[in-house]
Design a protein around this motif. Sequence first.
Motif, PDB file in Angstrom:
ATOM      1  N   LEU A  55      56.072 -90.285  35.925  1.00 29.37           N
ATOM      2  CA  LEU A  55      56.848 -90.942  36.976  1.00 29.37           C
ATOM      3  C   LEU A  55      58.027 -90.095  37.453  1.00 29.37           C
ATOM      4  CD1 LEU A  55      56.923 -94.728  35.996  1.00 29.37           C
ATOM      5  CD2 LEU A  55      55.783 -93.649  37.940  1.00 29.37           C
ATOM      6  N   ASP A  56      58.733 -89.438  36.550  1.00 29.41           N
ATOM      7  CA  ASP A  56      59.872 -88.618  36.966  1.00 29.41           C
ATOM      8  C   ASP A  56      59.418 -87.479  37.882  1.00 29.41           C
ATOM      9  OD1 ASP A  56      61.588 -90.195  35.561  1.00 29.41           O
ATOM     10  OD2 ASP A  56      61.755 -88.859  33.834  1.00 29.41           O
ATOM     11  N   THR A  57      58.344 -86.825  37.474  1.00 33.25           N
ATOM     12  CA  THR A  57      57.817 -85.726  38.288  1.00 33.25           C
ATOM     13  C   THR A  57      57.311 -86.245  39.626  1.00 33.25           C
ATOM     14  OG1 THR A  57      57.144 -84.594  36.271  1.00 33.25           O
ATOM     15  CG2 THR A  57      56.179 -83.817  38.331  1.00 33.25           C
ATOM     16  N   PHE A  58      56.642 -87.388  39.597  1.00 31.77           N
ATOM     17  CA  PHE A  58      56.131 -87.977  40.841  1.00 31.77           C
ATOM     18  C   PHE A  58      57.256 -88.304  41.810  1.00 31.77           C
ATOM     19  CE2 PHE A  58      55.677 -92.143  42.932  1.00 31.77           C
ATOM     20  CZ  PHE A  58      54.785 -91.788  43.931  1.00 31.77           C
ATOM     21  N   HIS A  59      58.305 -88.968  41.325  1.00 33.53           N
ATOM     22  CA  HIS A  59      59.408 -89.343  42.213  1.00 33.53           C
ATOM     23  C   HIS A  59      60.105 -88.119  42.801  1.00 33.53           C
ATOM     24  CE1 HIS A  59      59.249 -93.426  40.298  1.00 33.53           C
ATOM     25  NE2 HIS A  59      59.562 -93.773  41.526  1.00 33.53           N
ATOM     26  N   ALA A  60      60.328 -87.104  41.988  1.00 34.30           N
ATOM     27  CA  ALA A  60      60.992 -85.894  42.481  1.00 34.30           C
ATOM     28  C   ALA A  60      60.135 -85.195  43.534  1.00 34.30           C
ATOM     29  CB  ALA A  60      61.282 -84.946  41.321  1.00 34.30           C
ATOM     30  N   ARG A  61      58.835 -85.148  43.276  1.00 39.37           N
ATOM     31  CA  ARG A  61      57.916 -84.503  44.234  1.00 39.37           C
ATOM     32  C   ARG A  61      57.824 -85.313  45.523  1.00 39.37           C
ATOM     33  NH1 ARG A  61      53.354 -81.140  43.021  1.00 39.37           N
ATOM     34  NH2 ARG A  61      52.518 -80.368  45.005  1.00 39.37           N
ATOM     35  N   ALA A  62      57.784 -86.642  45.414  1.00 39.08           N
ATOM     36  CA  ALA A  62      57.691 -87.501  46.600  1.00 39.08           C
ATOM     37  C   ALA A  62      58.932 -87.373  47.469  1.00 39.08           C
ATOM     38  CB  ALA A  62      57.475 -88.948  46.175  1.00 39.08           C
ATOM     39  N   GLU A  63      60.105 -87.223  46.847  1.00 39.13           N
ATOM     40  CA  GLU A  63      61.338 -87.062  47.617  1.00 39.13           C
ATOM     41  C   GLU A  63      61.305 -85.782  48.444  1.00 39.13           C
ATOM     42  OE1 GLU A  63      65.970 -87.660  46.511  1.00 39.13           O
ATOM     43  OE2 GLU A  63      64.974 -85.974  45.504  1.00 39.13           O
ATOM     44  N   PRO A 113      51.488 -89.654  54.030  1.00 42.59           N
ATOM     45  CA  PRO A 113      50.900 -89.847  52.698  1.00 42.59           C
ATOM     46  C   PRO A 113      51.545 -91.047  52.032  1.00 42.59           C
ATOM     47  CG  PRO A 113      51.430 -87.527  53.077  1.00 42.59           C
ATOM     48  CD  PRO A 113      52.027 -88.296  54.221  1.00 42.59           C
ATOM     49  N   ILE A 114      50.825 -91.717  51.154  1.00 43.43           N
ATOM     50  CA  ILE A 114      51.324 -92.966  50.599  1.00 43.43           C
ATOM     51  C   ILE A 114      52.577 -92.754  49.761  1.00 43.43           C
ATOM     52  CG2 ILE A 114      49.845 -92.832  48.562  1.00 43.43           C
ATOM     53  CD1 ILE A 114      50.941 -95.978  50.555  1.00 43.43           C
ATOM     54  N   ASP A 115      52.726 -91.594  49.111  1.00 43.80           N
ATOM     55  CA  ASP A 115      53.952 -91.346  48.345  1.00 43.80           C
ATOM     56  C   ASP A 115      55.137 -91.134  49.281  1.00 43.80           C
ATOM     57  OD1 ASP A 115      52.411 -88.804  48.843  1.00 43.80           O
ATOM     58  OD2 ASP A 115      54.298 -87.921  48.154  1.00 43.80           O
ATOM     59  N   PRO A 149      49.167 -80.797  49.219  1.00 44.10           N
ATOM     60  CA  PRO A 149      48.045 -81.653  49.623  1.00 44.10           C
ATOM     61  C   PRO A 149      48.527 -82.948  50.268  1.00 44.10           C
ATOM     62  CG  PRO A 149      48.400 -81.848  47.263  1.00 44.10           C
ATOM     63  CD  PRO A 149      49.340 -80.765  47.750  1.00 44.10           C
ATOM     64  N   PHE A 150      47.660 -83.582  51.037  1.00 44.36           N
ATOM     65  CA  PHE A 150      48.001 -84.861  51.654  1.00 44.36           C
ATOM     66  C   PHE A 150      48.075 -85.956  50.596  1.00 44.36           C
ATOM     67  CE2 PHE A 150      47.131 -88.855  53.847  1.00 44.36           C
ATOM     68  CZ  PHE A 150      47.955 -88.756  54.960  1.00 44.36           C
ATOM     69  N   ILE A 151      47.148 -85.927  49.658  1.00 40.45           N
ATOM     70  CA  ILE A 151      47.111 -86.932  48.597  1.00 40.45           C
ATOM     71  C   ILE A 151      47.457 -86.267  47.269  1.00 40.45           C
ATOM     72  CG2 ILE A 151      45.675 -88.573  47.338  1.00 40.45           C
ATOM     73  CD1 ILE A 151      44.006 -88.937  49.843  1.00 40.45           C
ATOM     74  N   LEU A 152      48.511 -86.755  46.640  1.00 46.31           N
ATOM     75  CA  LEU A 152      48.926 -86.209  45.344  1.00 46.31           C
ATOM     76  C   LEU A 152      48.000 -86.723  44.236  1.00 46.31           C
ATOM     77  CD1 LEU A 152      52.837 -86.441  45.237  1.00 46.31           C
ATOM     78  CD2 LEU A 152      51.438 -84.375  45.355  1.00 46.31           C
ATOM     79  N   THR A 153      47.779 -85.854  43.245  1.00 49.09           N
ATOM     80  CA  THR A 153      46.988 -86.229  42.075  1.00 49.09           C
ATOM     81  C   THR A 153      47.768 -85.876  40.810  1.00 49.09           C
ATOM     82  OG1 THR A 153      45.870 -84.075  41.928  1.00 49.09           O
ATOM     83  CG2 THR A 153      44.855 -85.765  43.342  1.00 49.09           C
ATOM     84  N   ILE A 154      47.266 -86.328  39.687  1.00 49.26           N
ATOM     85  CA  ILE A 154      47.890 -86.002  38.406  1.00 49.26           C
ATOM     86  C   ILE A 154      47.909 -84.492  38.183  1.00 49.26           C
ATOM     87  CG2 ILE A 154      47.515 -86.098  35.916  1.00 49.26           C
ATOM     88  CD1 ILE A 154      48.920 -88.503  36.861  1.00 49.26           C
ATOM     89  N   ASP A 155      46.866 -83.815  38.606  1.00 44.16           N
ATOM     90  CA  ASP A 155      46.821 -82.357  38.431  1.00 44.16           C
ATOM     91  C   ASP A 155      47.974 -81.667  39.140  1.00 44.16           C
ATOM     92  OD1 ASP A 155      44.570 -82.574  36.895  1.00 44.16           O
ATOM     93  OD2 ASP A 155      43.169 -82.225  38.559  1.00 44.16           O
ATOM     94  N   ASP A 156      48.402 -82.201  40.274  1.00 47.64           N
ATOM     95  CA  ASP A 156      49.517 -81.605  41.012  1.00 47.64           C
ATOM     96  C   ASP A 156      50.830 -81.694  40.229  1.00 47.64           C
ATOM     97  OD1 ASP A 156      47.997 -80.934  43.341  1.00 47.64           O
ATOM     98  OD2 ASP A 156      48.078 -83.046  43.943  1.00 47.64           O
ATOM     99  N   MET A 157      50.936 -82.685  39.342  1.00 46.11           N
ATOM    100  CA  MET A 157      52.148 -82.850  38.553  1.00 46.11           C
ATOM    101  C   MET A 157      52.322 -81.728  37.526  1.00 46.11           C
ATOM    102  SD  MET A 157      53.402 -85.642  39.875  1.00 46.11           S
ATOM    103  CE  MET A 157      52.700 -84.984  41.396  1.00 46.11           C
ATOM    104  N   ARG A 168      58.595 -84.254  49.463  1.00 45.50           N
ATOM    105  CA  ARG A 168      57.569 -84.413  50.489  1.00 45.50           C
ATOM    106  C   ARG A 168      58.072 -85.299  51.634  1.00 45.50           C
ATOM    107  NH1 ARG A 168      52.070 -83.832  49.071  1.00 45.50           N
ATOM    108  NH2 ARG A 168      51.570 -85.981  49.674  1.00 45.50           N
ATOM    109  N   TYR A 169      58.930 -86.254  51.332  1.00 47.02           N
ATOM    110  CA  TYR A 169      59.537 -87.077  52.380  1.00 47.02           C
ATOM    111  C   TYR A 169      60.426 -86.217  53.280  1.00 47.02           C
ATOM    112  CZ  TYR A 169      62.409 -90.770  54.526  1.00 47.02           C
ATOM    113  OH  TYR A 169      63.070 -91.587  55.419  1.00 47.02           O
ATOM    114  N   GLN A 170      61.161 -85.289  52.689  1.00 50.28           N
ATOM    115  CA  GLN A 170      61.961 -84.364  53.497  1.00 50.28           C
ATOM    116  C   GLN A 170      61.070 -83.532  54.407  1.00 50.28           C
ATOM    117  OE1 GLN A 170      64.969 -82.121  51.244  1.00 50.28           O
ATOM    118  NE2 GLN A 170      64.859 -83.656  49.625  1.00 50.28           N
TER     119      GLN A 170
END
Length: 559
Positions: A51-59, A84-86, A148-156, A61-63
Amino acid sequence: MPFNQFDPISFNHIKHTFPLLDSDVSVENTIYYLSLLEQFQQLHHTFATHLDTFHARAELRYQAWIQGCQKRIDNTSSSIIIPPIDVAYMSHAHLVSPFRFYEDCQRMMPHMLNFPMPLKQIHFQRNAPNRESVQFWTSECAKGRDEPFILTIDDMNQQLPGYQECPLCKKCFKISSHDYGRWRTDPTVYLKCWYCDQEYNIHDAAVEQIVNDLSREKQPTEKESAWIRGTMLNNLGMIKKSVTDPGTESVIQRLRRTIGHSPPSSSSSSSINQTSSSSVSSSRAMIEFIEKSVRRKTTSMYDIEPILLRQLHFRALEQEYTSEEEKQKQNKIKDLAYAMNACYGNNPSPFSLDLIQAAKRQHKEGIRLLKEHWLLPDSMVLGIRRYKNFLLLINYHHHDQGGGMNVDSSEEEDDGYYLIGSRTTADVDVTWRTHMLFPNQYRQFTLRYLGRVMNHEDPIPHYQLEENDNIQRSSVRRYSTLLSRRRTRNHHSVSRVHPRPSFGLDYTHGSIVVDDPIDSISYYGDSDSNGSPMTKDIPELERKSAEIKRSTISKFKDI
């Protein structure tokens, strides 16, 4: 119920009977919003171990999405392009904080005010985003980066696309997604720059954000004013005159005048008024203060307040302030320190809101809303009608307190304003949130009818959200009682306070009949087909109000 299976075709035969507010607050959009919350819940389930990695990456990507949207020309809610959904997850947390979102629009992303959340498109593309959306993301948002457009666990488990900038030496270097996520969400984690060999945490990076805002390049015609986050808007949600009016003092100029002092032989002093040269701007003086007293000398934004108060004390001794004068200036400094801590505290992002903490908080709220028992379409019909009553109640309370409708006031206070908004039923909350996902429309509507932008705050602390499962039931009782009391109190002034008691052509009550004791005491009435107010007999309203109050008390007597 699973809202991902919702098909609006099933409502075609009764759609014309539904209520509608401000063209976008519809039964369908409120259902699409709950469908969106379902997708956010699935995101948390997918990335539960990262979750920590996901939130940081999503932020990040939002930028990237914000930068890419500068080149978009389709600025309507019917756009076929979806994020993207994130990215939508982070955007949602930003949009439901209207003050912070609008302030950021003024500071760095004015174009985003015209891009509402494409609820319908996200609902129908939830499992297969269309080609246009993927192409836009690849060509405009993730250009030059393997994002990628859709993030996966591998991207983390991979390196972050592109480079990260050291806030101290401004050099860029590579970092893994996991390490960046730990650093971004934990102030005790430090990164070491490959170039300057210095270590820094998120607080150090947040301090540099203050310096960046102070040293922001201004347009030739722009006022000499630092755009300090959290200080740009007044209580009405409008830009303060001190930010735009050349004839007024900016917050930094007032701060410099309030606490600036030049003690004898203080060549190395950290005073905010270090130099007496008139050519040095207030922003430059504040930067010098940050560099000498805050940078690398504090561990959190909470440390800034005592530093500023100490400077004020020196100034008070020098100028021989009275105790009352010093106390007044202390309160102003505390307000500024509070704003800086709220907007910059452990927030190394360019936003005036810590989106990661906001997204986590909103996710808790989303879970609560999804646990409610929703009956379609009745719950959404009631939500829109109650939300209309809620807005009118806010407006009535505002007038009842003598607030008036002066949208130019920057000092207006209304102690009960946020109190009323602090407890709403789940259906009203869903409708309210749906409205806020159309930022420009929401802003224009509330300014037009309420004389202010209605901010959306979370009064319940993050750690208490899961402990308030019964909030819906207690909220209904409080809301209905308050509505009844407001109707029967000082009813003879209603026509004077509200010459146009409804929202005219911007609200359609609909003809569908749904049993609702709360909505039946709409003390302002509804508009007819021509948008004109429908008058009702006052004694009859009082009788109905009393009946509803008795039935409401009976209904909730076991709570």
